[in-house]
Structures are given as C-alpha cells and as structure tokens.
Design a protein around this motif. Structure first.
Motif, PDB file in Angstrom:
ATOM      1  N   GLY A 184       0.827  -1.202   0.000  1.00  0.00           N
ATOM      2  CA  GLY A 184       0.000   0.000   0.000  1.00  0.00           C
ATOM      3  C   GLY A 184       0.857   1.246   0.000  1.00  0.00           C
ATOM      4  O   GLY A 184       1.721   1.409   0.865  1.00  0.00           O
ATOM      5  N   GLU A 185       0.620   2.123  -0.957  1.00  0.00           N
ATOM      6  CA  GLU A 185       1.571   3.208  -1.203  1.00  0.00           C
ATOM      7  C   GLU A 185       1.423   4.391  -0.261  1.00  0.00           C
ATOM      8  O   GLU A 185       2.402   5.085   0.026  1.00  0.00           O
ATOM      9  N   LYS A 186       0.217   4.622   0.264  1.00  0.00           N
ATOM     10  CA  LYS A 186       0.014   5.784   1.121  1.00  0.00           C
ATOM     11  C   LYS A 186       0.294   5.483   2.586  1.00  0.00           C
ATOM     12  O   LYS A 186       0.846   6.333   3.297  1.00  0.00           O
ATOM     13  N   LEU A 201       7.242  -7.404  -0.212  1.00  0.00           N
ATOM     14  CA  LEU A 201       6.391  -7.027  -1.333  1.00  0.00           C
ATOM     15  C   LEU A 201       6.046  -8.249  -2.167  1.00  0.00           C
ATOM     16  O   LEU A 201       6.781  -9.233  -2.167  1.00  0.00           O
ATOM     17  N   PHE A 202       4.944  -8.182  -2.896  1.00  0.00           N
ATOM     18  CA  PHE A 202       4.603  -9.247  -3.826  1.00  0.00           C
ATOM     19  C   PHE A 202       5.484  -9.117  -5.065  1.00  0.00           C
ATOM     20  O   PHE A 202       5.501  -8.072  -5.721  1.00  0.00           O
ATOM     21  N   GLY A 203       6.197 -10.200  -5.381  1.00  0.00           N
ATOM     22  CA  GLY A 203       7.077 -10.186  -6.537  1.00  0.00           C
ATOM     23  C   GLY A 203       6.357 -10.634  -7.790  1.00  0.00           C
ATOM     24  O   GLY A 203       6.648 -11.688  -8.348  1.00  0.00           O
ATOM     25  N   THR A 204       5.395  -9.817  -8.228  1.00  0.00           N
ATOM     26  CA  THR A 204       4.641 -10.170  -9.432  1.00  0.00           C
ATOM     27  C   THR A 204       5.423  -9.845 -10.701  1.00  0.00           C
ATOM     28  O   THR A 204       5.359 -10.585 -11.683  1.00  0.00           O
ATOM     29  N   SER A 205       6.150  -8.744 -10.684  1.00  0.00           N
ATOM     30  CA  SER A 205       6.974  -8.362 -11.832  1.00  0.00           C
ATOM     31  C   SER A 205       8.023  -7.374 -11.373  1.00  0.00           C
ATOM     32  O   SER A 205       7.856  -6.681 -10.361  1.00  0.00           O
ATOM     33  N   HIS A 211       8.390   0.140  -9.022  1.00  0.00           N
ATOM     34  CA  HIS A 211       7.498   1.242  -8.658  1.00  0.00           C
ATOM     35  C   HIS A 211       7.302   1.312  -7.142  1.00  0.00           C
ATOM     36  O   HIS A 211       7.392   2.402  -6.552  1.00  0.00           O
ATOM     37  N   LYS A 212       7.037   0.154  -6.508  1.00  0.00           N
ATOM     38  CA  LYS A 212       6.822   0.147  -5.059  1.00  0.00           C
ATOM     39  C   LYS A 212       8.076   0.631  -4.320  1.00  0.00           C
ATOM     40  O   LYS A 212       7.980   1.376  -3.331  1.00  0.00           O
ATOM     41  N   HIS A 219       8.991   7.920   0.646  1.00  0.00           N
ATOM     42  CA  HIS A 219       8.577   7.954   2.047  1.00  0.00           C
ATOM     43  C   HIS A 219       9.797   8.070   2.961  1.00  0.00           C
ATOM     44  O   HIS A 219       9.753   8.780   3.978  1.00  0.00           O
ATOM     45  N   CYS A 220      10.856   7.376   2.630  1.00  0.00           N
ATOM     46  CA  CYS A 220      12.083   7.470   3.426  1.00  0.00           C
ATOM     47  C   CYS A 220      12.623   8.889   3.412  1.00  0.00           C
ATOM     48  O   CYS A 220      13.076   9.414   4.448  1.00  0.00           O
ATOM     49  N   ARG A 221      12.559   9.511   2.266  1.00  0.00           N
ATOM     50  CA  ARG A 221      13.035  10.893   2.173  1.00  0.00           C
ATOM     51  C   ARG A 221      12.192  11.810   3.075  1.00  0.00           C
ATOM     52  O   ARG A 221      12.723  12.662   3.796  1.00  0.00           O
ATOM     53  N   ALA A 222      10.871  11.593   3.055  1.00  0.00           N
ATOM     54  CA  ALA A 222       9.988  12.415   3.869  1.00  0.00           C
ATOM     55  C   ALA A 222      10.194  12.180   5.362  1.00  0.00           C
ATOM     56  O   ALA A 222      10.044  13.095   6.173  1.00  0.00           O
TER      57      ALA A 222
END
Length: 288
Positions: A184-186, A201-205, A211-212, A219-222
């Motif tokens: 979940g990105e937020k 994370l799910f390793g779908t591709s 992207h994730k 988020h780490c930067r923030a």
C-alpha cells in the motif's frame, strides 16, 4: 540472495496425524539444503480465494514454536501477523518468547489484516481500514517500546498499557527484525519508512517492484530515513519448480532492484517441494 520457504498450505497431506510429520520433514530438508528463512501465514481459515476455507490451517506462532525446536539456523516469522489478531503487548511477548527459545531467530512480520470471513467467523473484531492502520502504527510503537527495555506506560488512541515489563528480553539485537508486509503506497510503505527494519512485497513483476520501491524511497526521504537501511524482500508469485529458469530470471531481476531475500511457496507436496528446492533452485540462488 537469501531464500525463504513460505509454508502456506497444510492440506497435502490433510490428515491431522500427517501434518506434523510432513512439516518436520520439510523444514529439516529445507534447513539442511540452505534455506535461510521459514514463514507461515497468520490465518485461522484457509484463504478462500486460494482453496476452500475449511481446509486445514494451523495457528501461526504455535507452528513456529514447533519449528523452532526442529531447526537451528533458519529465521522464523509469520508472513504476516494480522494486527487485529493479538493484543500488541501480548504479540510482542509472543515474538520475544519465540526469539528466546529459538536462540535469536524470530522476526515480527506484520500487516493490517484483511480476511474478514475468519475474523467474523471466530469473533475477532472487524474495524474499518483506517482504524486498522491506526492500530498497526500503535502496535509497532508498543513493540519497539517493549523491546527497548525502557518500561513505563503506553497511552494511545486504541491501546493503553499500564506497566510494560518484558522479561526475559529478546536475544536478537537490538530487537527482533520488524518486517511490514504489503505494498500500500500511502500507508503501508510510509509505516515501513518510519518503523520497519524490512519490507515484504509481492514479486509479481520487476516493473511493479521497481514502482513500489520508488514509493518507499520517497517515504524514506519524507521521514528522514536511510532507504538503504531497510531490508527489501519479495514473495515470488511464480512457482519455483514449474519453470526454474523463468523463476531464477525473476530473482535476478529483483536482485538488480535491491531485493536481498525472496520467498517461494510450495505448489505440491511440501516434502517433494523442499527436495526440489535443494536440487534445482538453491545451488543457483547461491550464485545470485
């Protein structure tokens, strides 16, 4: 690259008298072959999008306690603990107990929980998603406070602890690894940046993982967090033994993104699967 075995199914064989011996043989083969970590799900019913809910399912931490007594090296955890299933203070105590009895091999895999059928079925409180994430953040804060040894109280919106004692202390230093599962990105990846030692994370591709991880980096930067200090892991969704070359190609691509541990799930009798990992997968994973 490290390899983990995610044991998600207790139905092959499904006879109750065979579940324990099959698990014992599987983890013995896996550890001897060089598997680095062992995880089970935190469910009480089988996931009904995977198989009938009535299929066998064992309680996760009891299962890990059994596995701890059979193994010496593999890291042990749930992938992942549902935040609604145990009070946070008791959860931290449970993981501490596993860590002490396994010689420092426990880790806390945790997420927001989602499977409402089993929650309603067994009387686990079902709360809105926003509240689940509030409870997840407080649970992380409580676990870190318990493992810090500082004692005291905790007074949150959802949880109040009057006297934080955690004795004996965990063996892992500075504490058992905290791994937050989900993409979940937020909310989820923000909590990873703020509190976790690792993400799963799910390793779908490779594109989806990239992207994730970019979102996590932001988020780490923030949060002022060192992105490189977080261990990145992925559950590879492609079956490992159906096409080992394709599976290993996925792992190579994930490694290039910074993933350092991948998990795979049995798609057949788990003893047969563990033997297949030993013969066809592990020697090649070791070279990645």
């Amino acid at each position: 690259m490290k390899l983990g075995l995610h044991y998600w199914n207790f139905s092959n064989p499904a006879e109750p008298t065979a579940i324990g011996p099959t698990l014992r043989e599987t983890v013995t083969i896996a550890e001897q072959a060089g598997v680095d970590s062992f995880t089970v799900m935190d469910h009480y019913f089988q996931m009904d999008q995977m198989a009938p809910a009535e299929e066998p399912m064992l309680e996760g931490y009891t299962t890990l306690g059994y596995v701890a007594g059979l193994t010496q090296k593999m890291t042990l955890g749930l992938l992942v603990t549902g935040v609604m299933y145990r009070h946070p203070g008791l959860l931290a105590k449970i993981v501490t107990t596993l860590d002490v009895l396994s010689g420092g091999r426990a880790r806390l895999g945790i997420g927001a929980s989602w499977y409402e059928r089993e929650q309603r079925g067994l009387g686990v409180p079902v709360v809105p998603m926003a509240e689940r994430f509030e409870r997840l953040e407080e649970t992380l804060q409580i676990a870190l406070q318990m493992w810090s040894g500082q004692g005291g109280e905790f007074n949150g919106k959802h949880y109040q602890l009057a006297e934080i004692i955690n004795s004996p202390a965990a063996i892992s230093t500075p504490h058992p690894m905290i791994m937050i599962g989900g993409g979940g990105e937020k909310k989820t990846l923000r909590l990873v940046a703020k509190y976790a030692d690792a993400c799963n994370l799910f390793g779908t591709s490779a594109d989806d993982l990239a992207h994730k991880l970019d979102v996590l980096r932001e988020h780490c930067r923030a949060e002022g967090r060192d992105y490189d200090s977080i261990v990145k892991t992925a559950l590879v969704t492609r079956p490992a033994l159906v096409d080992p070359d394709a599976w290993l190609a996925d792992v190579e691509a994930f490694k290039a993104l910074g993933i350092t541990e991948v998990m795979t799930m049995p798609d057949r009798n788990p003893v047969e699967f563990a033997n297949g990992l030993a013969e066809k997968i592990l020697p090649r994973v070791a070279s990645i």
